[in-house]
Every structure is written in structure tokens, then in C-alpha cells.
Design a protein around this motif. Structure first.
Motif, mmCIF file in Angstrom:
data_model
loop_
_atom_site.group_PDB
_atom_site.id
_atom_site.type_symbol
_atom_site.label_atom_id
_atom_site.label_comp_id
_atom_site.label_asym_id
_atom_site.label_seq_id
_atom_site.Cartn_x
_atom_site.Cartn_y
_atom_site.Cartn_z
ATOM 1 N N ASN A 245 -5.189 67.780 -23.685
ATOM 2 C CA ASN A 245 -5.481 66.887 -22.570
ATOM 3 C C ASN A 245 -4.864 65.523 -22.832
ATOM 4 O OD1 ASN A 245 -6.888 67.297 -20.086
ATOM 5 N ND2 ASN A 245 -8.651 68.060 -21.234
ATOM 6 N N HIS B 111 -18.969 73.649 -24.864
ATOM 7 C CA HIS B 111 -18.595 73.023 -23.610
ATOM 8 C C HIS B 111 -18.145 74.084 -22.604
ATOM 9 C CE1 HIS B 111 -18.325 69.199 -25.950
ATOM 10 N NE2 HIS B 111 -18.801 68.721 -24.814
ATOM 11 N N THR C 253 -14.438 73.908 -17.886
ATOM 12 C CA THR C 253 -13.910 72.761 -17.139
ATOM 13 C C THR C 253 -13.443 71.644 -18.054
ATOM 14 O OG1 THR C 253 -16.221 72.043 -16.887
ATOM 15 C CG2 THR C 253 -15.204 73.182 -15.021
ATOM 16 N N LEU C 254 -13.779 71.707 -19.356
ATOM 17 C CA LEU C 254 -13.234 70.737 -20.299
ATOM 18 C C LEU C 254 -11.703 70.829 -20.331
ATOM 19 C CD1 LEU C 254 -14.265 68.633 -22.444
ATOM 20 C CD2 LEU C 254 -13.891 70.427 -24.144
ATOM 21 N N TYR D 294 -8.825 66.482 -29.069
ATOM 22 C CA TYR D 294 -8.829 66.512 -27.606
ATOM 23 C C TYR D 294 -7.420 66.315 -27.042
ATOM 24 C CZ TYR D 294 -10.633 65.559 -22.888
ATOM 25 O OH TYR D 294 -10.900 65.609 -21.547
ATOM 26 N N GLU E 109 -18.213 65.278 -18.130
ATOM 27 C CA GLU E 109 -17.718 66.539 -18.680
ATOM 28 C C GLU E 109 -18.203 66.743 -20.107
ATOM 29 O OE1 GLU E 109 -16.324 69.945 -18.225
ATOM 30 O OE2 GLU E 109 -15.247 68.649 -16.807
ATOM 31 N N TYR E 110 -18.056 65.713 -20.923
ATOM 32 C CA TYR E 110 -18.333 65.817 -22.357
ATOM 33 C C TYR E 110 -19.806 66.091 -22.636
ATOM 34 C CZ TYR E 110 -17.846 64.694 -27.336
ATOM 35 O OH TYR E 110 -17.829 64.756 -28.713
#
Length: 429
Positions: free
Chosen positions: A397, A119, A122-123, A393, A304-305
Motif C-alpha cells: 500500500n 484484519h 479490505t486492508l 504496510y 480500517e486498522y
């Protein structure tokens, strides 16, 4: 990997182009206010179907951070993003807060080492956003290997560690008397720890003040997850045969051996396929019912993902072999350009580990292992925290990250060793 796998992936994408064009036209017609069908239940179902098809067949480009401002001491401050250091496979981004004449004492620097695991950086948008009010924030922005021409040379785990050492030295040499703190999120936990150990062994004056390792695979023999068990079962040669492909013509990196981002994404999706299927079914329902807020949250997450990047084949294979197959770091066998990586040489850099109770990528205890390896870091410079009810995650986040993990990291940086013991494992250190 079977030959022409990458080419077949590209062909399958282009094969959908006529259907996508047809559905785009259908979407314009179905959403038109002049179309009375769009106000009916049947019409809303057709609109939802069109959007779902479009999203499932789209190629997602690299997102932007889009952080234009932050709150510092209750005041809204503009933020500008710029590149302050650059090498072929990485850019160092700086989120500069424009205080103007109201600037006070300089705040500490924070280097966030983003994972190079499929990824984009930006994740970690939410991670950057959460720390911006308190730090002068920098983040590593790794380059998509399929866009790097062969003339740029290779990039492996040793190069990754070299980059981190050089970045730490660059930020420390600014001579502004401001401490540099570092955070390694997931995959970078191992190379960040190795970089700091090598700097300490060389008595490098530019070591950071601290490192926080979050959900990282320091010792994957502890609480092994499906990912860890697969690596142990298959071995390094299996990954070489089945996971490495060649970038096809049409990209700047044509001819380069890579671990494709689409393969990594497929693996992540397969681990929780029911969750992803249900999420897209929920999106369909939200679109039909006109629940715009819920639909937008889905779009933001999956934009995003589903945006992925390729890794150089040599970096991927060296990482798999070193971290997941041989467990070289916890065994004391990891080397960097022929020199042994010795975490026990670390004595000036404070260490904090953060883990998620339900992490299915880096099991609880894998990051904690760093404390055993860094035996010469004084006790008052160590801290550990296990966050309940979060997965991988959620370690970097989400609401629990913002409300529970971030304050403890702030305390750790400010106080040396705050009372941040694990919520459910009181005596983990």
C-alpha cells in the motif's frame, strides 16, 4: 489465556455505553452552528476531545471496498463487486469492470490472497485499486471466526491450502485462454507456496502462471523480527495457553475457540505504540486547527486498522507451530494432510518475491528464501525486488507501492523475467 478474557473484553466495551451516549449528545450540541461556543478555541478543543473519545471507545465494523470505478487506458470504467465462489470460511470477491461494447481483449486474471491474520481483506483496498486498471481482479475475503457457528466445523492451515487449490482450479477452468497470476500478501505467502507445490506434485493442469510473494514469512530464521523471536522463545504451548479464547454468547460462533482479533490488534499497536499515540495527538491538533484533509486521512486509516476479526484457534496454532516455531517449510518438513510439501516440484509457475527494507513483521530475506526452495523454477522465471524505505504496510500500500512495486510486477508478468533486481542488494538471487 485466562478464563473469561473474551467476556471481560465485551463487558469493558459495554461499560462505556453510557459515557458514549453522553458524549454523543455533547458532540451534537458542541457542533451546532447555533452554539456560539463552537466558534471559540475552547469550543474547538471540546469538539476534538469528544471525537477522540468516541473513536477510542468505538467498535469498528468491517469496512467495505467501495471501489465503484477505475481507469483503464485513460477511460473511466464502472466496477461491480460480486461473490463468485463461497465456502464456509471464505468468499471469493470479483471486481468486474463493466466495459460494455468497448470491451477489448481479455486481460489476465489476478488472484490476491489476502492475509488471514486479524484484519479484514479490505486492508488491501489500495492493492486491489492499484491493479484494477491492468487485471481482472479477485480477492479472498476470509470470514470472521466469531460469526461462524460451531456447526460449520473447524478450519485450519490444511483447509486454507485446500481453499487456495480449489480457487486456482475454479478460475483456471473458465477456459478463456487468459493466464491466472497470484499474489500472496504477508501470511498467505506460505500457504500459497504450499498450494502451488502440491498442485505441481500432482501434475495439476490448473496451476497459476505465476505467484508473487510479498512480505511473507517463508523462512523466519532470516533477519528475525520481534514477532519471530517471541515465537521462538515461547514455543507453541505458550501460544495455546495465552492466546486462545472462547467466543462468548451473543455471537453466532459462541463456544468456538479463537485467536481474538482484539488481541492481535493490541500486539500490533504495542510494537509501535509511540507512533499510534502521536498519530492521535496529531488528530486532536488537526481537529482544533480545522485541518479537515489531514483529519480525514487519519480517520480513513484507523477506521480500517482498528477493524479486526477473530481467527479459528486451530488455524492460528497450526500456523504459529508450522511457520514460526518449527520452520517446517524451509526445513522440508511441512506436510499437508500427511503429504510432504515439496517446493522443488514447482517448475511451471514463475516466482517473484517483494520485500520492504524496513519491514518489522517479515524481515528482509524471509520472503527471498522462496527462491532457494523453488530450485527447479527456471532462472528466467524468477525475480526479486527489495523496496527501500518502506515497512510492512508499504509493501502492499502507499505511494511507493503504486509507483515502484506495481510497475515491476506488471513487467514481471508481461516479460517473464524483467530487470527488477533489488535497489540496495544487487545480487540477492
Amino acid at each position: 489465556m485466562p478464563p473469561f478474557t473474551y467476556e471481560l473484553h465485551e463487558i469493558s466495551h459495554f461499560a462505556f455505553a453510557p459515557a458514549r451516549a453522553m458524549w454523543d449528545i455533547a458532540q451534537l450540541w458542541l457542533k451546532s452552528p447555533a452554539n456560539l461556543l463552537s466558534y471559540t478555541h475552547v469550543g474547538k478543543n471540546m469538539v476534538a476531545s469528544v471525537e477522540l473519545f468516541e473513536r477510542l471507545t468505538r467498535r469498528y465494523s468491517k469496512p467495505t471496498f467501495g471501489l465503484s470505478s477505475t481507469l483503464v487506458a485513460g477511460k473511466r470504467v464502472p466496477v461491480t463487486e460480486s461473490v463468485v465462489w463461497r465456502r464456509p470460511f471464505c468468499k471469493l470477491l470479483h471486481f468486474r469492470r463493466e466495459f460494455g461494447d468497448a470491451a477489448g481483449a481479455p486481460q489476465p486474471k489476478l488472484l490476491i490472497v489476502a492475509p488471514m491474520s486479524g484484519h479484514h481483506a479490505t486492508l488491501l483496498r489500495g492493492t486491489v485499486e492499484a491493479f484494477l486498471p491492468f487485471y481482472d481482479v479477485y480477492i479472498t475475503d476470509w470470514v470472521d471466526a466469531r460469526q461462524m457457528p460451531m456447526s460449520a466445523g473447524g478450519f485450519d492451515l490444511d483447509d486454507y491450502i485446500d481453499y487456495l487449490i480449489e480457487i486456482c482450479a475454479t478460475l483456471s477452468k473458465q477456459n478463456d485462454g487468459v493466464p491466472l497470476h497470484t499474489i500472496g500478501v504477508c501470511q498467505p505467502a506460505v500457504p500459497l507456496l504450499a498450494a502451488v507445490a502440491l498442485m505441481e506434485s500432482a501434475n495439476n493442469p490448473h496451476v497459476p502462471a505465476s505467484m508473487a510473494l510479498m512480505g511473507g514469512p517463508i523462512d523466519t530464521r532470516r533477519s528475525p523480527t520481534k514477532v519471530n523471536l517471541l515465537a521462538q522463545e515461547r514455543g507453541s504451548h505458550w501460544f495455546r495457553r495465552n492466546c486462545i479464547s472462547t467466543v462468548p454468547f451473543g455471537y453466532h460462533g459462541a463456544g468456538r475457540e479463537v485467536y481474538p482479533g482484539f488481541l492481535q490488534l493490541a500486539g500490533f499497536m504495542a510494537m509501535n505504540i509511540d507512533r499510534h499515540v502521536n498519530a492521535h495527538m496529531d488528530l486532536f491538533t488537526h481537529l482544533v486547527e480545522g485541518d479537515g484533509d489531514s483529519a480525514e486521512k487519519h480517520r480513513e486509516f484507523y477506521d480500517e486498522y482498528l477493524s479486526v476479526m477473530d481467527l479459528t484457534g486451530e488455524f492460528y496454532l497450526q500456523t504459529v507451530d508450522t511457520v514460526f516455531v518449527r520452520h517446517a517449510l524451509p526445513k522440508g518438513e511441512m506436510t499437508h494432510r500427511g503429504a510432504r510439501v515439496d517446493p522443488s516440484s514447482i517448475h511451471r509457475v514463475a516466482l517473484m518475491t517483494v520485500e520492504g527494507e524496513n519491514d518489522d513483521i517479515s524481515g528482509a530475506g524471509q520472503t527471498l528464501a522462496a527462491h532457494d526452495l523453488c530450485a527447479n523454477v527456471p532462472a528466467h522465471m524468477k525475480a526479486d525486488y527489495l523496496q527501500e524505505r518502506v515497512g510492512h504496510y508499504g509493501v502492499f500500500n502507499g505511494s511507493r507501492f503504486r509507483n515502484q512495486i506495481v510497475p515491476r510486477i506488471l513487467d514481471f508478468h508481461a516479460m517473464g523475467r524483467p530487470q527488477v533486481r533489488s535497489l540496495s542488494l544487487v545480487n540477492r538471487l
